[in-house]
Design a protein around this motif. Structure first.
Motif, mmCIF file in Angstrom:
data_model
loop_
_atom_site.group_PDB
_atom_site.id
_atom_site.type_symbol
_atom_site.label_atom_id
_atom_site.label_comp_id
_atom_site.label_asym_id
_atom_site.label_seq_id
_atom_site.Cartn_x
_atom_site.Cartn_y
_atom_site.Cartn_z
ATOM 1 N N LEU A 127 0.833 -1.197 0.000
ATOM 2 C CA LEU A 127 0.000 0.000 0.000
ATOM 3 C C LEU A 127 0.870 1.250 0.000
ATOM 4 C CD1 LEU A 127 -2.758 1.389 0.164
ATOM 5 C CD2 LEU A 127 -2.624 1.189 2.672
ATOM 6 N N VAL A 128 1.907 1.285 0.832
ATOM 7 C CA VAL A 128 2.809 2.435 0.873
ATOM 8 C C VAL A 128 3.487 2.620 -0.490
ATOM 9 C CG1 VAL A 128 4.934 3.359 1.880
ATOM 10 C CG2 VAL A 128 3.200 2.336 3.359
ATOM 11 N N GLU A 129 3.928 1.541 -1.086
ATOM 12 C CA GLU A 129 4.581 1.632 -2.390
ATOM 13 C C GLU A 129 3.621 2.183 -3.444
ATOM 14 O OE1 GLU A 129 7.021 -1.209 -5.592
ATOM 15 O OE2 GLU A 129 6.096 -2.082 -3.786
ATOM 16 N N THR A 130 2.351 1.759 -3.408
ATOM 17 C CA THR A 130 1.362 2.236 -4.373
ATOM 18 C C THR A 130 1.100 3.729 -4.203
ATOM 19 O OG1 THR A 130 0.287 0.064 -4.426
ATOM 20 C CG2 THR A 130 -0.999 1.929 -5.198
ATOM 21 N N VAL A 131 0.922 4.156 -2.973
ATOM 22 C CA VAL A 131 0.651 5.575 -2.712
ATOM 23 C C VAL A 131 1.846 6.426 -3.125
ATOM 24 C CG1 VAL A 131 0.218 7.285 -0.899
ATOM 25 C CG2 VAL A 131 -1.011 5.102 -0.875
ATOM 26 N N GLU A 132 3.054 5.984 -2.820
ATOM 27 C CA GLU A 132 4.237 6.760 -3.180
ATOM 28 C C GLU A 132 4.390 6.867 -4.700
ATOM 29 O OE1 GLU A 132 7.260 6.193 0.665
ATOM 30 O OE2 GLU A 132 7.622 5.058 -1.188
ATOM 31 N N SER A 133 4.120 5.780 -5.406
ATOM 32 C CA SER A 133 4.272 5.834 -6.865
ATOM 33 C C SER A 133 3.210 6.703 -7.514
ATOM 34 C CB SER A 133 4.214 4.412 -7.445
ATOM 35 O OG SER A 133 2.939 3.834 -7.245
ATOM 36 N N GLU A 134 2.021 6.811 -6.934
ATOM 37 C CA GLU A 134 0.939 7.615 -7.500
ATOM 38 C C GLU A 134 1.065 9.097 -7.149
ATOM 39 O OE1 GLU A 134 -1.733 6.798 -9.585
ATOM 40 O OE2 GLU A 134 -0.528 4.991 -9.882
ATOM 41 N N THR A 135 1.595 9.404 -5.985
ATOM 42 C CA THR A 135 1.659 10.799 -5.527
ATOM 43 C C THR A 135 3.039 11.424 -5.723
ATOM 44 O OG1 THR A 135 2.282 10.176 -3.268
ATOM 45 C CG2 THR A 135 -0.078 10.310 -3.776
ATOM 46 N N GLY A 136 4.091 10.604 -5.784
ATOM 47 C CA GLY A 136 5.448 11.150 -5.849
ATOM 48 C C GLY A 136 5.914 11.671 -4.500
ATOM 49 N N LEU A 137 5.189 11.354 -3.429
ATOM 50 C CA LEU A 137 5.534 11.815 -2.088
ATOM 51 C C LEU A 137 6.049 10.640 -1.255
ATOM 52 C CD1 LEU A 137 2.337 13.975 -1.376
ATOM 53 C CD2 LEU A 137 4.606 14.827 -2.045
ATOM 54 N N ARG A 138 7.068 10.892 -0.475
ATOM 55 C CA ARG A 138 7.616 9.851 0.406
ATOM 56 C C ARG A 138 6.784 9.807 1.694
ATOM 57 N NH1 ARG A 138 12.944 7.666 0.599
ATOM 58 N NH2 ARG A 138 13.389 6.599 2.560
ATOM 59 N N MET A 139 6.340 8.603 2.066
ATOM 60 C CA MET A 139 5.598 8.431 3.306
ATOM 61 C C MET A 139 6.607 8.241 4.450
ATOM 62 S SD MET A 139 2.425 8.619 2.316
ATOM 63 C CE MET A 139 2.980 9.758 1.020
ATOM 64 N N ASP A 140 6.675 9.204 5.343
ATOM 65 C CA ASP A 140 7.659 9.156 6.432
ATOM 66 C C ASP A 140 7.232 8.231 7.569
ATOM 67 O OD1 ASP A 140 9.542 11.204 5.404
ATOM 68 O OD2 ASP A 140 7.794 12.505 5.606
ATOM 69 N N SER A 141 5.925 8.101 7.789
ATOM 70 C CA SER A 141 5.435 7.252 8.887
ATOM 71 C C SER A 141 4.135 6.580 8.464
ATOM 72 C CB SER A 141 5.208 8.070 10.163
ATOM 73 O OG SER A 141 6.428 8.593 10.650
ATOM 74 N N TYR A 142 3.871 5.444 9.117
ATOM 75 C CA TYR A 142 2.669 4.665 8.805
ATOM 76 C C TYR A 142 1.889 4.422 10.090
ATOM 77 C CZ TYR A 142 -0.171 0.628 7.344
ATOM 78 O OH TYR A 142 -1.212 -0.230 7.075
ATOM 79 N N VAL A 143 0.579 4.729 10.059
ATOM 80 C CA VAL A 143 -0.295 4.511 11.210
ATOM 81 C C VAL A 143 -1.557 3.815 10.724
ATOM 82 C CG1 VAL A 143 -1.580 5.574 13.104
ATOM 83 C CG2 VAL A 143 0.586 6.595 12.345
ATOM 84 N N GLU A 144 -1.899 2.696 11.375
ATOM 85 C CA GLU A 144 -3.073 1.915 10.970
ATOM 86 C C GLU A 144 -3.980 1.680 12.176
ATOM 87 O OE1 GLU A 144 -4.042 -2.690 9.667
ATOM 88 O OE2 GLU A 144 -2.178 -1.790 8.951
ATOM 89 N N ILE A 145 -5.285 1.727 11.948
ATOM 90 C CA ILE A 145 -6.251 1.457 13.002
ATOM 91 C C ILE A 145 -7.363 0.591 12.443
ATOM 92 C CG2 ILE A 145 -7.475 3.614 12.530
ATOM 93 C CD1 ILE A 145 -8.186 3.710 15.513
ATOM 94 N N GLY A 146 -7.787 -0.412 13.213
ATOM 95 C CA GLY A 146 -8.830 -1.334 12.777
ATOM 96 C C GLY A 146 -10.215 -0.851 13.150
ATOM 97 N N LEU A 147 -11.232 -1.612 12.731
ATOM 98 C CA LEU A 147 -12.624 -1.219 12.985
ATOM 99 C C LEU A 147 -12.920 -1.156 14.477
ATOM 100 C CD1 LEU A 147 -14.483 -3.326 10.254
ATOM 101 C CD2 LEU A 147 -14.013 -0.880 10.224
ATOM 102 N N GLY A 148 -12.570 -2.228 15.187
ATOM 103 C CA GLY A 148 -12.838 -2.242 16.623
ATOM 104 C C GLY A 148 -12.070 -1.174 17.366
ATOM 105 N N GLY A 149 -10.822 -0.932 16.953
ATOM 106 C CA GLY A 149 -10.021 0.098 17.610
ATOM 107 C C GLY A 149 -10.589 1.485 17.411
ATOM 108 N N PHE A 150 -11.127 1.732 16.248
ATOM 109 C CA PHE A 150 -11.751 3.030 15.964
ATOM 110 C C PHE A 150 -12.878 3.300 16.960
ATOM 111 C CE2 PHE A 150 -14.535 5.951 13.775
ATOM 112 C CZ PHE A 150 -13.665 6.826 13.131
#
Length: 415
Positions: free
Chosen positions: A229-252
């Motif tokens: 997912l990070v690789e896809t977003v970076e290739s589409e936007t040209g922006l480097r993702m410095d950090s990754y944060v994920e949250i699930g349904l129950g956690g939300f």
């Protein structure tokens, strides 16, 4: 003048020297004197006193016990212990040392309390950090260059992992195997001032997924997890993702409940049985279950996923505002509950540290203020194809840390 006879000469002094023919007990007697030195005899004249006269006389010693007070018995001694020194009379001022000690006592108590409070506010986040799950989110190969600011990739996964059957029913999640991403957002925090930007990438956006061809962007997570997912977003936007944060349904839902609920403002009544949503029009307080259904539903709007990402930003911003409110820090139970819920619900990249997560949380609070921007990537249709020209211009402004000049569209230019 006729001389006085010898026998008459001493009559006038008989009272002093006594009469030779009559002993007188009251006559003055000579006290023998011991000379200091044998040579004194020549200096004083006359014969030296005899050895008997020079002998030192010792006065008879009396009974000393009669001169001392009677000793107390052991019973009397224990019954009457020695008296203590008298206490300081009333009204007498304290000694300087006592006054200093009394002044220091309240200061030490205050310092101890402040130290405990500081330890609590630092210790709870550190404990929560130790409980957070880490995932591999850094793609291999060539990546875009670093930008002046910091760009975070925020992902809301629809994974049911960890949910019990009861929780799945309550949250209306169903039992779909695997996981995709219901929410994909970029948050950019400029390095030198500027506005913090929260940008939605609709989950149905048509993009090129490396190794899989043209697909909806949320499929990248299903195919290769966070790394793809990070690789896809970076290739589409040209922006480097410095950090990754994920949250699930129950956690939300748990985080919403931890902050005591959030305010939502639907512009119309909303009923979506598939998402478990049934609410009235107008602003209202929503618990975790309702807020999750409100953010997930896409069956009640003509614009589908575009309207949903707008509601997602609304809920995420509301959570950030509640988490940053003074009540969170004044209420220890809420503070601990929020830290615990976040620790159980969030996943982060392996290369991210506690400072990165703290900056992310601070950035989310900035988005809700006057210096925050929330918008959707420009699109040309509801299918959801991006407007290549406008999207490229937007990503270039982000890469140059020029967020102040971004003109945000909440709906991506549609509707």
């Amino acid at each position: 003048m006729a001389e006085r006879p010898d026998d008459d000469r001493g009559k006038d002094y008989d009272w002093l020297y006594g009469r030779p023919d009559q002993p007188d007990d009251d006559a003055t007697r000579r006290i023998p004197v011991t000379p200091r030195d044998p040579g004194d005899r020549g200096r004083r004249g006359g014969d030296a006193p005899s050895d008997e006269d020079e002998r030192t006389r010792v006065m008879p010693a009396g009974d000393r016990s009669a001169m001392q007070p009677p000793a107390q018995s052991s019973a009397q001694s224990s019954a009457h212990p020695p008296a203590r020194p008298p206490a300081r009379p009333p009204g007498q001022p304290d000694r300087p040392r006592e006054r200093r000690s009394r002044r220091r006592r309240p200061g030490r108590i205050v310092a101890l309390v402040l130290a405990l409070i500081l330890a609590f506010f630092i210790g709870v986040p550190l404990w929560a950090w130790s409980q957070i799950e880490e995932v591999d989110a850094e793609p291999s190969g060539d990546r875009p260059p670093d930008t002046p600011g910091t760009t975070y990739l925020l992902v809301g996964s629809d994974s049911r992992e960890g949910l019990t059957a009861e929780e799945k029913e309550r949250l209306a999640t169903g039992s779909v195997a695997g996981g995709r991403t219901d929410t994909i957002m970029l948050m950019h925090v400029p390095r030198f001032g500027g506005k913090t930007l929260l940008l939605s990438l609709p989950r149905d956006s048509i993009v090129e997924i490396p190794g899989y061809g043209e697909e909806k962007i949320n499929a990248a997570y299903a195919y290769g997890g966070p790394e793809l997912l990070v690789e896809t977003v970076e290739s589409e936007t040209g922006l480097r993702m410095d950090s990754y944060v994920e949250i699930g349904l129950g956690g939300f839902a748990n985080i919403v409940d931890a902050v005591g609920g959030v305010d939502i403002c639907p512009s119309q009544p909303m009923q979506d049985p598939q998402a478990g949503l049934d609410i009235d029009q107008g602003c209202q307080e929503a618990d975790g279950e309702t807020a999750l259904a409100y953010a997930r539903s896409r069956k009640v709007s003509a614009t589908g996923d575009i309207a949903r990402v707008e509601r997602q930003r609304e809920v995420v911003s509301a959570i950030a505002a509640e988490a940053a409110s003074p009540w969170t820090f004044l209420n220890p139970l809420r503070y601990v509950s929020l830290a615990s819920a976040a620790a159980e619900s969030i996943k982060i990249g392996e290369d991210d540290g506690p400072i990165d997560l703290a900056r992310f949380a601070w950035g989310m609070t900035e988005v809700t203020g006057e210096d925050g921007l929330t918008c959707t990537v420009p699109i040309v249709d509801l299918a959801v194809h991006w407007d290549e020209e406008e999207a490229a211009a937007l990503f270039e402004q982000i890469a140059e840390d020029d967020t102040d000049d971004i003109e945000c569209s909440r709906t991506g230019g549609i509707g």
